[in-house]
Enzyme design. Sequence first.
Site, short mmCIF file in Angstrom:
data_model
loop_
_atom_site.label_atom_id
_atom_site.label_comp_id
_atom_site.label_asym_id
_atom_site.label_seq_id
_atom_site.Cartn_x
_atom_site.Cartn_y
_atom_site.Cartn_z
N ASN A 88 72.73 -17.27 1.65
CA ASN A 88 72.55 -15.86 2.03
C ASN A 88 73.89 -15.30 2.51
O ASN A 88 74.71 -15.99 3.11
CB ASN A 88 71.43 -15.67 3.05
CG ASN A 88 71.51 -16.54 4.28
OD1 ASN A 88 72.09 -17.62 4.25
ND2 ASN A 88 70.92 -16.11 5.36
N ILE A 89 74.07 -14.03 2.18
CA ILE A 89 75.33 -13.34 2.48
C ILE A 89 74.97 -12.03 3.19
O ILE A 89 74.41 -11.12 2.55
CB ILE A 89 76.13 -13.06 1.18
CG1 ILE A 89 76.37 -14.38 0.42
CG2 ILE A 89 77.45 -12.36 1.50
CD1 ILE A 89 76.88 -14.19 -1.00
N GLU A 90 75.22 -11.99 4.49
CA GLU A 90 74.82 -10.82 5.27
C GLU A 90 75.92 -9.76 5.28
O GLU A 90 77.03 -9.98 4.78
CB GLU A 90 74.44 -11.26 6.69
CG GLU A 90 73.23 -12.20 6.64
CD GLU A 90 72.67 -12.58 7.98
OE1 GLU A 90 73.36 -12.39 9.00
OE2 GLU A 90 71.53 -13.08 8.00
N CYS A 148 69.83 -12.63 -0.26
CA CYS A 148 69.23 -13.93 0.05
C CYS A 148 69.87 -15.03 -0.79
O CYS A 148 70.42 -14.77 -1.88
CB CYS A 148 67.75 -13.92 -0.26
SG CYS A 148 66.76 -12.93 0.85
N GLU A 202 68.45 -17.33 -2.55
CA GLU A 202 67.80 -17.51 -3.86
C GLU A 202 68.38 -16.53 -4.88
O GLU A 202 68.68 -16.89 -6.02
CB GLU A 202 66.29 -17.25 -3.75
CG GLU A 202 65.56 -18.18 -2.81
CD GLU A 202 65.47 -17.64 -1.38
OE1 GLU A 202 66.50 -17.15 -0.87
OE2 GLU A 202 64.40 -17.72 -0.79
N CYS A 238 61.44 -14.89 0.24
CA CYS A 238 60.93 -13.55 0.55
C CYS A 238 60.35 -12.90 -0.71
O CYS A 238 60.56 -13.38 -1.83
CB CYS A 238 62.04 -12.67 1.14
SG CYS A 238 63.11 -11.94 -0.09
N CYS A 298 62.79 -11.95 -3.54
CA CYS A 298 63.27 -13.10 -4.32
C CYS A 298 62.17 -13.62 -5.26
O CYS A 298 62.45 -14.03 -6.39
CB CYS A 298 63.75 -14.22 -3.39
SG CYS A 298 65.29 -13.79 -2.56
N1 THU Z 1 66.85 -15.11 3.75
C1 THU Z 1 67.13 -15.81 2.61
O1 THU Z 1 68.31 -16.06 2.29
N2 THU Z 1 66.10 -16.20 1.82
C2 THU Z 1 64.78 -15.97 2.10
O2 THU Z 1 63.93 -16.23 1.28
C3 THU Z 1 64.40 -15.42 3.41
C4 THU Z 1 65.51 -14.75 4.16
C5 THU Z 1 67.97 -14.68 4.61
C6 THU Z 1 68.21 -13.21 4.68
C7 THU Z 1 68.89 -13.07 6.02
O3 THU Z 1 70.28 -13.30 5.85
C8 THU Z 1 68.33 -14.20 6.85
O4 THU Z 1 67.73 -15.10 5.94
C9 THU Z 1 67.31 -13.76 7.88
O5 THU Z 1 66.33 -12.99 7.29
#
Ligand code: THU
Length: 140
Positions: free
Chosen positions: A45-47, A56, A58, A93, A96
């Site tokens: 994941n890359i915020e 996310c 995935e 999520c 995804c």
């Molecule tokens: N996140 C994912 O990378 N994959 C998921 O299926 C659920 C959420 C990440 C998004 C965000 O950076 C962090 O988890 C918290 O929601």
Amino acid sequence: MTKETEKLLVKTALEYRKRAYTPYSGYKVGAALLAKNGTIYGGCNIENAAYTPTNCAERTAFFKAVSEGVTEFEAIAVFGGYDGGKLKVCAPCGVCRQVMAEFCDPDEFIIYIGTSEEDYKPHTLREMLPFSFSPKELEK
Ligand code: THU
């Protein structure tokens, strides 16, 4: 899939989790996507400071693969949890799951989720996203 490939997929997801860029949530997710051609694409994941551009793990993996011209997939492993804490089961999520539905057969594509290299379970995409809207719906 062989047990060896399954283990490698899980290991790769855990390895990519270390690359998660999560200065805002601290929740790190790693994914490893197995293409039918045998290639594994890792993702994290890359915020983002503006929050909504966050991607996310995935989808990072899927978009890497698709941008390389690969669109047929067998399975994905996903592991998440807070930095420095225990892993929690990280069910993909909804967004995804929808991306998976674009490219993957609901009864054949497997999603491995769990809390460690030893503790994880397979789920079909149909289990995760029943009654989905997929490319079939747009066939004329
Ligand atoms: N996140 C994912 O990378 N994959 C998921 O299926 C659920 C959420 C990440 C998004 C965000 O950076 C962090 O988890 C918290 O929601």
